[in-house]
Scaffold this active site. Structure first.
Site, short mmCIF file in Angstrom:
data_model
loop_
_atom_site.label_atom_id
_atom_site.label_comp_id
_atom_site.label_asym_id
_atom_site.label_seq_id
_atom_site.Cartn_x
_atom_site.Cartn_y
_atom_site.Cartn_z
N HIS A 1 3.15 -3.91 -3.63
CA HIS A 1 2.55 -3.00 -4.21
C HIS A 1 2.14 -1.66 -3.47
O HIS A 1 2.04 -0.76 -3.92
CB HIS A 1 1.56 -3.62 -5.27
CG HIS A 1 0.71 -2.75 -5.90
ND1 HIS A 1 1.39 -2.07 -7.25
CD2 HIS A 1 -0.48 -2.31 -6.03
CE1 HIS A 1 0.18 -1.39 -7.65
NE2 HIS A 1 -0.91 -1.58 -7.06
N SER B 1 6.33 0.31 -8.37
CA SER B 1 6.42 -1.07 -7.66
C SER B 1 6.94 -2.21 -8.72
O SER B 1 6.78 -3.36 -8.41
CB SER B 1 5.07 -1.53 -6.96
OG SER B 1 4.12 -1.57 -7.86
N HIS C 1 1.69 2.50 -3.58
CA HIS C 1 0.50 3.45 -3.34
C HIS C 1 0.75 4.18 -2.16
O HIS C 1 0.81 5.43 -2.32
CB HIS C 1 -0.60 2.56 -2.99
CG HIS C 1 -1.30 2.05 -4.33
ND1 HIS C 1 -1.65 3.04 -5.41
CD2 HIS C 1 -1.43 0.94 -4.93
CE1 HIS C 1 -2.28 2.31 -6.20
NE2 HIS C 1 -2.06 0.96 -6.13
FE LIG Z 1 -2.81 -0.37 -7.31
#
Ligand SMILES: [Fe+2]
Length: 298
Positions: A177, A241, A182
């Site tokens: 993730h 993701s 990010h």
């Molecule tokens: Fe997040």
């Protein structure tokens, strides 16, 4: 021109900083940080829990070490295999659906399907590109603390990886993730500045404003869409993701609305289900400027 100068100043002030200027972690509240939620696929796997907690302890070391040095994780072949499966599958969808800036950023950061990238190497490269940096964390942190770290151009990231039984799913943030969702977007100076404005806001927000900021974060950093050359693309980490969310975002199941800050901060969401409403920004610069004005009104 004025804007460029201001941005350059902000960046140089942060690009040259060392980890010694990190704020104290003492005020940070942790939500059951070393416990897996009961619905986590690894909750009843003792070996998984031990390994996850060991990697979390390396992150904890970061806070306790006076130089705040990131400890690299010696990922096992099994962990590398989970990464390879998820990264390869996500990349296929991302090629069609992800923002161009995101796809280029992944290359700039050296994020490849073959191996799990280390936070230390991505943080170093981010520093060169946009003055952003990464700090390891054991798990979910209370909202104000988490968002406030963005004011220091710092993103808190977990280092452990999801359970092998469900490569497509994790109920808590993990390295997939963070690194696939990010981290790439922080290479973009407008997105980095925008994130920093959210951080400034979180530090002074009333509880009500903090809730609004949480929604802004959700509909941008986690689930944002952007219009690029007449096409809608994804830049939010929760989309990038997750195969399910990324595909779903472009179907008729989802109402894709033009981004309107006032509307966004008043839209509630349910994190446990597929998102029925998403917001499309016209550019990252627009997002940054709109957020700046909003935070200045606090
Ligand atoms: Fe997040």
């Amino acid at each position: 021109m004025l804007e460029q100068t201001a941005t350059a100043k902000t960046q140089s002030a942060f690009t040259n900083n060392s980890n010694a200027d990190m704020p104290e972690f003492e005020d940070m509240q942790f939500e059951k940080i070393n416990q897996l939620a009961l619905d986590h696929p690894g909750a009843s796997d003792e070996k998984y829990r031990t390994r996850r907690d060991y990697i979390a302890s390396l992150s904890k070391h970061f806070r306790e070490d006076s130089e705040h040095k990131i400890v690299d994780v010696d990922y096992t072949p099994e962990e590398q295999r989970i990464w390879q499966i998820v990264a390869t599958n996500l990349e296929k969808v991302q090629e069609r659906r992800a923002s161009k800036i995101y796809l280029e950023a992944k290359k700039k950061l050296g994020i490849r399907n073959e191996r799990i990238p280390q936070l230390s190497e991505m943080s170093k490269r981010l520093g060169e590109l946009s003055g952003f940096r990464l700090a390891p964390i054991e798990g979910l942190v209370e909202t104000r603390a988490f968002l406030s770290w963005l004011a220091y151009r710092t993103m808190l990231c977990t280092q452990y990886i999801r359970h092998a039984s469900r490569p497509e799913y994790t109920p808590e943030p993990d390295i997939v993730h963070e690194a696939i969702g990010h981290i790439p977007m922080f290479t973009n100076p407008d997105f980095a500045d925008f994130s920093q404005f959210i951080g400034h806001g979180a530090r002074i927000a009333t509880n009500e404003q903090l809730e609004e900021l949480g929604r802004l974060y959700w509909f941008t950093v986690e689930f944002g869409l952007v219009e690029e050359a007449g096409e809608i693309k994804a830049y939010g980490a929760g989309l990038l993701s997750s195969f399910g969310e990324l595909e779903n975002a472009f179907t008729d199941n989802v109402e894709r609305r033009p981004f309107d800050l006032e509307r966004v901060i008043n839209t509630t969401y349910d994190y446990s289900d597929m998102q029925p409403v998403l917001y499309v920004i016209s550019s990252y610069e627009y997002l940054k400027e709109t957020t700046r004005k909003y935070i200045e009104s606090f």
